[in-house]
Design an enzyme around this catalytic site. Structure first.
Site, PDB file in Angstrom:
ATOM      1  N   ASP A 125       0.245   6.037   3.099  1.00 26.19           N
ATOM      2  CA  ASP A 125      -0.895   6.968   3.114  1.00 26.19           C
ATOM      3  C   ASP A 125      -0.567   8.195   2.268  1.00 26.19           C
ATOM      4  OD1 ASP A 125      -2.331   5.396   4.897  1.00 26.19           O
ATOM      5  OD2 ASP A 125      -1.955   6.672   6.638  1.00 26.19           O
ATOM      6  N   ARG A 175      -4.890   2.137  -2.752  1.00 27.68           N
ATOM      7  CA  ARG A 175      -6.090   2.418  -1.948  1.00 27.68           C
ATOM      8  C   ARG A 175      -6.708   3.689  -2.518  1.00 27.68           C
ATOM      9  NH1 ARG A 175      -4.645   4.512   3.625  1.00 27.68           N
ATOM     10  NH2 ARG A 175      -4.470   2.338   4.293  1.00 27.68           N
TER      11      ARG A 175
END
Ligand SMILES: Cc1cc2nc3c(=O)[nH]c(=O)nc-3n(C[C@H](O)[C@H](O)[C@H](O)COP(=O)(O)OP(=O)(O)OC[C@H]3O[C@@H](n4cnc5c(N)ncnc54)[C@H](O)[C@@H]3O)c2cc1C
Length: 300
Positions: A125, A175
């Site tokens: 992340d 992502r």
């Protein structure tokens, strides 16, 4: 955000935790690994894939970082034991990024090794801008040894186009999301339309380079434009995926799955649910009303 919502957001720090917990519920699988596994099984029955996140960030001791790493390894074992279609997402400040980047990298490598042994994948992340350079450099360092790792880029950051161009050359698995942290205007786009435009510019670069991309958004404008790009570039279903957060726009999620797209749901769990929940609540325009009703009215 109107004045009423602004007021509630300002009051969030003094809002009783029990109230926040009630409204955090849809966004969190629960406090324990068993809760996350149960949620992933339910998602799987609805033909959604998952990425499990052990909640927690900004640890200040090595012991906490090691405990987080061990929990991530337990998650990977549980995914394999239950035969689930899920990978994991990790936050580097939870693994010691702010303590010692070398130590953090070792923790990431341990997780990648555990994932590799089970043929699984780890997504790193992206946190606030103070972490971007270190996160990217750890990603690049571990990727030399491990192929089963991906990164996240935030479309609201002005630097992201340059980062994406480099990652596209490296054929990284990315992502792409808008970004959730409150960042200064000097380094981040602030207007919704600007962030959307940049998101689509970055998505075009990634897809143009045929990078495997996790298109992480609930925004119809972006989803529709992404679908057009995918079609235009003749992408097969296995060459990209949409990603959404647990508890957000479930109908849209099901629609994308019905249309044959791969869809992964970010599934957080853990005792440290508070910071994550407050970020989600601030993001939801309906939040102010819900919290107000919970505190002062009938909340059925
Ligand atoms: C799988 C995934 C992983 C992510 N990982 C990261 C990360 O690593 N780093 C990072 O900075 N950010 C991350 N994010 C968060 C992301 O950056 C955005 O903050 C978030 O996705 C909202 O942006 P959006 O594109 O959905 O657009 P928005 O315009 O915010 O949302 C579009 C619509 O979705 C609905 N919606 C959005 N959020 C909520 C909510 N909380 N509750 C109810 N409805 C809502 C509303 O209907 C809204 O109008 C991630 C998001 C996803 C989906």
């Amino acid at each position: 955000m109107n004045i009423f919502n602004q007021l509630i957001v300002t009051l969030l720090p003094v809002t009783p935790k029990v109230v926040v917990a009630r409204f955090a519920k849809p966004y969190i699988a629960g406090e324990d690994l068993a809760d996350a596994i149960g949620t992933v099984k339910t998602l799987s029955a609805a033909k959604a894939m998952a990425t499990i996140d052990v909640l927690g960030e900004d640890v200040t001791t090595r012991e906490e970082a090691v405990a987080s790493k061990e929990e991530c390894n337990r998650v990977l074992a549980a995914i394999a034991e239950n035969g689930l279609d899920s990978n994991i997402s990790i936050k580097l400040t939870q693994l010691g990024l702010k303590i010692d980047t070398g130590f953090c990298r070792e923790n990431v490598e341990d997780i990648l090794e555990a994932a590799k042994a089970r043929d699984n994948f780890v997504r790193i992340d992206m946190e606030d801008h103070t972490c971007t350079d270190d996160t990217l450099s750890i990603f690049r360092a571990v990727r030399k040894k491990y192929a089963n790792v991906g990164i996240v880029i935030q479309a609201y950051l002005r630097r992201s186009e340059s980062d994406i161009r480099q990652l596209a050359e490296e054929k990284a698995n990315v992502r792409l999301c808008k970004g959730i942290y409150v960042e200064p205007a000097e380094i981040a786009f602030k207007k919704r339309a600007e962030v959307q435009q940049n998101f689509l510019r970055l998505l075009g670069i990634l897809l143009g380079a045929r990078c495997y991309t996790g298109i992480a958004t609930h925004d119809d404008v972006l989803i529709d434009a992404a679908k057009q790009m995918i079609q235009h570039l003749n992408f097969a279903r296995g060459e990209y995926e949409f990603q959404m957060l647990l508890g957000v726009r479930n109908e849209k999620r099901n629609e994308l799955i019905r249309d044959g797209h791969r869809l992964r749901v970010y599934t957080p769990y853990g005792k440290r649910w508070y910071a994550y929940s407050v970020r989600r609540l601030k993001e939801n325009p309906q939040m102010a009303w819900y919290v107000f009703r919970a505190m002062f009215g009938n909340s059925n």
